[in-house]
Design a protein around this motif. Structure first.
Motif, PDB file in Angstrom:
ATOM      1  N   SER A 342       0.832  -1.206   0.000  1.00  0.00           N
ATOM      2  CA  SER A 342       0.000   0.000   0.000  1.00  0.00           C
ATOM      3  C   SER A 342       0.863   1.251   0.000  1.00  0.00           C
ATOM      4  CB  SER A 342      -0.935   0.007   1.212  1.00  0.00           C
ATOM      5  OG  SER A 342      -0.199  -0.005   2.417  1.00  0.00           O
ATOM      6  N   SER A 343       0.304   2.301  -0.564  1.00  0.00           N
ATOM      7  CA  SER A 343       0.952   3.604  -0.581  1.00  0.00           C
ATOM      8  C   SER A 343      -0.135   4.662  -0.575  1.00  0.00           C
ATOM      9  CB  SER A 343       1.833   3.763  -1.820  1.00  0.00           C
ATOM     10  OG  SER A 343       1.025   3.974  -2.977  1.00  0.00           O
ATOM     11  N   ALA A 344       0.277   5.934  -0.589  1.00  0.00           N
ATOM     12  CA  ALA A 344      -0.703   7.020  -0.626  1.00  0.00           C
ATOM     13  C   ALA A 344      -1.498   7.019  -1.933  1.00  0.00           C
ATOM     14  CB  ALA A 344       0.007   8.354  -0.441  1.00  0.00           C
ATOM     15  N   LEU A 345      -0.994   6.328  -2.962  1.00  0.00           N
ATOM     16  CA  LEU A 345      -1.682   6.256  -4.247  1.00  0.00           C
ATOM     17  C   LEU A 345      -2.704   5.129  -4.297  1.00  0.00           C
ATOM     18  CD1 LEU A 345       1.343   6.834  -6.654  1.00  0.00           C
ATOM     19  CD2 LEU A 345      -0.339   8.516  -5.868  1.00  0.00           C
ATOM     20  N   GLY A 346      -2.693   4.240  -3.304  1.00  0.00           N
ATOM     21  CA  GLY A 346      -3.616   3.114  -3.278  1.00  0.00           C
ATOM     22  C   GLY A 346      -2.894   1.804  -3.030  1.00  0.00           C
ATOM     23  N   LEU A 347      -3.639   0.708  -3.172  1.00  0.00           N
ATOM     24  CA  LEU A 347      -3.074  -0.639  -3.051  1.00  0.00           C
ATOM     25  C   LEU A 347      -2.570  -1.089  -4.418  1.00  0.00           C
ATOM     26  CD1 LEU A 347      -5.638  -2.620  -0.850  1.00  0.00           C
ATOM     27  CD2 LEU A 347      -3.390  -1.802  -0.171  1.00  0.00           C
ATOM     28  N   TYR A 348      -1.304  -1.498  -4.467  1.00  0.00           N
ATOM     29  CA  TYR A 348      -0.708  -1.980  -5.716  1.00  0.00           C
ATOM     30  C   TYR A 348      -0.541  -3.494  -5.645  1.00  0.00           C
ATOM     31  CZ  TYR A 348       0.354   2.608  -7.655  1.00  0.00           C
ATOM     32  OH  TYR A 348       0.264   3.858  -8.205  1.00  0.00           O
ATOM     33  N   GLN A 349      -0.964  -4.166  -6.723  1.00  0.00           N
ATOM     34  CA  GLN A 349      -0.827  -5.618  -6.814  1.00  0.00           C
ATOM     35  C   GLN A 349      -0.025  -5.961  -8.067  1.00  0.00           C
ATOM     36  OE1 GLN A 349      -4.473  -7.837  -7.344  1.00  0.00           O
ATOM     37  NE2 GLN A 349      -3.582  -9.733  -6.590  1.00  0.00           N
ATOM     38  N   TRP A 350       1.103  -6.676  -7.859  1.00  0.00           N
ATOM     39  CA  TRP A 350       1.955  -7.103  -8.963  1.00  0.00           C
ATOM     40  C   TRP A 350       1.793  -8.604  -9.189  1.00  0.00           C
ATOM     41  CZ3 TRP A 350       3.689  -3.503  -5.394  1.00  0.00           C
ATOM     42  CH2 TRP A 350       4.200  -2.306  -5.886  1.00  0.00           C
ATOM     43  N   ASP A 351       1.772  -8.989 -10.461  1.00  0.00           N
ATOM     44  CA  ASP A 351       1.832 -10.405 -10.829  1.00  0.00           C
ATOM     45  C   ASP A 351       3.280 -10.861 -10.713  1.00  0.00           C
ATOM     46  OD1 ASP A 351       1.221 -12.937 -11.910  1.00  0.00           O
ATOM     47  OD2 ASP A 351       1.821 -12.228 -13.891  1.00  0.00           O
ATOM     48  N   PHE A 352       3.536 -11.896  -9.906  1.00  0.00           N
ATOM     49  CA  PHE A 352       4.917 -12.287  -9.663  1.00  0.00           C
ATOM     50  C   PHE A 352       5.562 -12.969 -10.865  1.00  0.00           C
ATOM     51  CE2 PHE A 352       8.262 -14.868  -7.480  1.00  0.00           C
ATOM     52  CZ  PHE A 352       9.012 -13.783  -7.046  1.00  0.00           C
ATOM     53  N   ALA A 353       4.769 -13.525 -11.756  1.00  0.00           N
ATOM     54  CA  ALA A 353       5.341 -14.175 -12.937  1.00  0.00           C
ATOM     55  C   ALA A 353       5.904 -13.153 -13.919  1.00  0.00           C
ATOM     56  CB  ALA A 353       4.286 -15.042 -13.626  1.00  0.00           C
ATOM     57  N   SER A 354       5.233 -12.012 -14.061  1.00  0.00           N
ATOM     58  CA  SER A 354       5.644 -11.018 -15.054  1.00  0.00           C
ATOM     59  C   SER A 354       6.175  -9.730 -14.432  1.00  0.00           C
ATOM     60  CB  SER A 354       4.451 -10.669 -15.948  1.00  0.00           C
ATOM     61  OG  SER A 354       3.420 -10.053 -15.192  1.00  0.00           O
ATOM     62  N   TYR A 355       5.941  -9.550 -13.142  1.00  0.00           N
ATOM     63  CA  TYR A 355       6.273  -8.318 -12.412  1.00  0.00           C
ATOM     64  C   TYR A 355       5.448  -7.128 -12.891  1.00  0.00           C
ATOM     65  CZ  TYR A 355      10.372 -11.026 -10.952  1.00  0.00           C
ATOM     66  OH  TYR A 355      11.197 -11.999 -10.450  1.00  0.00           O
ATOM     67  N   ASP A 356       4.379  -7.389 -13.634  1.00  0.00           N
ATOM     68  CA  ASP A 356       3.494  -6.314 -14.089  1.00  0.00           C
ATOM     69  C   ASP A 356       2.495  -5.948 -12.996  1.00  0.00           C
ATOM     70  OD1 ASP A 356       4.673  -6.232 -16.585  1.00  0.00           O
ATOM     71  OD2 ASP A 356       3.268  -7.679 -17.449  1.00  0.00           O
ATOM     72  N   ILE A 357       2.111  -4.687 -12.955  1.00  0.00           N
ATOM     73  CA  ILE A 357       1.043  -4.262 -12.060  1.00  0.00           C
ATOM     74  C   ILE A 357      -0.287  -4.727 -12.646  1.00  0.00           C
ATOM     75  CG2 ILE A 357      -0.179  -2.284 -11.071  1.00  0.00           C
ATOM     76  CD1 ILE A 357       2.470  -0.758 -11.109  1.00  0.00           C
TER      77      ILE A 357
END
Length: 454
Positions: A342-357
């Motif tokens: 989490s950050s001030a911009l919101g909750l970020y979720q990354w795919d661990f296979a591709s490292y994409d948000i």
């Protein structure tokens, strides 16, 4: 009148009756009813019951009844259950309808359950629990009292809560009873992690130590950091311990001997979180079953391989913004498939296979929230005033719970989530035990617990 003559008369009357207007037909029936006696009226009543009150659920094949019921919402179905015993029996046995209703509420579905009446009962239990969450009645509070100085370190596992304090002690508590099981003398604790036999502590004295619960003896001492140790994790199978420090480094240790195997550099801020986890997805950089180390500072999350080489190099660095004014909260979720922070911009979720948000969950109504837990269905967040539960499917707030004023420590972990399995979906059994714990200014531990079902 002879039968033959009666049948001819009835045919003529029928032809005439069919030629009448609706109003004339009604007047004709009214006149015939007025001429009828008790036997005729009873006969009329019995036949009208059959003609006008057709029980389609009783007459239709069961499969067709189930298909029609699927178009009704659960609230309407519950009302329909009151029509008759037959309707209640048919509707209660419509497994697909009740399973879907439970899923929509965030409930887990066990397809191995064969009882056709089971899922309606589960739905009734689910709707009660969700109403309690909405009405802020799902939780209750308790306190643990025993430390004589500020508590910085908390760790929860299987109904047990470990607390590390400035009073140079660590205690292990049974959350359900509030009883202290173990209490041992330690150094000042910034972070703790334990299992049945041992306790591992990271300290403000720049060291990591391993202690035996039963005797309180220090079995290993890990020296090498030049700053406070804010986070530790370990794996007995690998015989590896990892630590993150205020000296901007992550160290990898041999758990059994205490020797330093590697020092990982690259962070430019205090390393506030390290996570050692088995990977569950395949990519160009890792395979399922590989152990992965994540380390986080104020702005970045770094991903390292563990167990492949001694001098491992960072696989990837993740961040939410190039802007240094946007910092990460000191909480990190990694389940082997996804990384969430989490950050001030919101909750970020990354795919661990591709490292994409894969998604960013904006929280405009409570932008200063911190992440406590993240599952397939729900996320648990908190800020200075409330505990929040978010439905991740809709990104809507479904519940909040007021929190007392607590100590927000820049040194160590003064709050944590309890049981986490319910975040992947409630099931009627996993909504028990600890939800949230935080240390208080009076050195006690404030607990938020699931309330038993009404």
């Amino acid at each position: 009148m002879e039968k033959k003559d009666f049948e001819a008369w009835l045919d003529n009357i029928s032809i005439t009756f069919l030629s009448l207007t609706d109003l004339q037909k009604n007047e004709t029936l009214d006149h015939l009813i007025s001429l009828s006696g008790a036997v005729q009226l009873r006969h009329l009543s019995n036949n009208l019951e059959i003609l006008l009150k057709r029980d389609f659920l009783k007459l239709l094949p069961l499969e067709l009844s189930f298909y029609l019921l699927k178009w009704l919402d659960p609230h309407t179905l519950l009302t329909c259950c009151l029509v008759s015993k037959q309707w209640n029996k048919v509707i209660s046995a419509c497994t697909e309808v009740w399973q879907t209703a439970c899923k929509n509420l965030g409930w887990q579905i066990d397809d191995s359950v064969q009882d056709p009446l089971h899922w309606k009962k589960v739905y009734l239990k689910a709707i009660l629990r969700m109403k309690q969450l909405k009405d802020h009645e799902a939780f209750e509070t308790s306190s643990l009292i025993g430390h004589s100085a500020r508590v910085y370190a908390l760790y929860y596992k299987d109904g047990l809560l470990c607390t590390g304090s400035d009073d140079l002690s660590a205690k292990l508590w049974d959350v359900s009873t509030g009883q202290c099981i173990y209490g041992i003398q330690t150094h000042t604790c910034a972070t703790v992690k334990f299992d049945e036999q041992k306790l591992v502590t990271g300290s403000f004295d720049n060291t990591v130590a391993c202690w035996e619960w039963s005797s309180g003896a220090k079995t290993q001492h890990f020296r090498g950091h030049t700053g406070a140790v804010f986070s530790v994790d370990y794996n007995d199978e690998l015989d590896v311990l990892v630590s993150g420090s205020a000296d901007f480094t992550v160290k990898v240790w041999a758990l059994s001997t205490g020797s330093c195997l590697n020092t990982l550099t690259g962070h430019t801020e205090w390393v506030t979180k390290v996570v050692l986890q088995k990977c569950k997805v395949k990519s160009l950089m890792h395979s399922p079953g590989d152990y992965i180390l994540l380390s986080a500072d104020k702005y970045e999350i770094k991903i390292w391989p563990i167990g492949r080489e001694i001098n491992c190099k960072c696989l990837k660095t993740l961040s939410v913004s190039e802007d240094r004014s946007i910092s990460l909260q000191p909480r990190l979720h990694f389940d082997g498939k996804y990384i969430v922070c989490s950050s001030a911009l919101g909750l970020y979720q990354w795919d661990f296979a591709s490292y994409d948000i894969v998604r960013v969950i904006k929280t405009p109504d409570f932008s200063n929230v911190s992440l406590l837990g993240f599952g397939e269905i729900f996320a648990l967040l908190f800020d200075n005033r409330y505990l929040y539960i978010i439905d991740l499917r809709t990104e809507e707030l479904i519940s909040r719970w007021p929190l007392p004023e607590y100590r927000k420590s820049k040194r160590g972990s003064s709050f944590l989530a309890g049981e986490m399995s319910w975040l992947n979906g409630l099931n009627g059994q996993n909504d028990t035990g600890l939800v949230f714990a935080t240390s208080m200014p009076d050195h006690s531990i404030h607990l938020v617990l699931w309330k038993e079902h009404g």
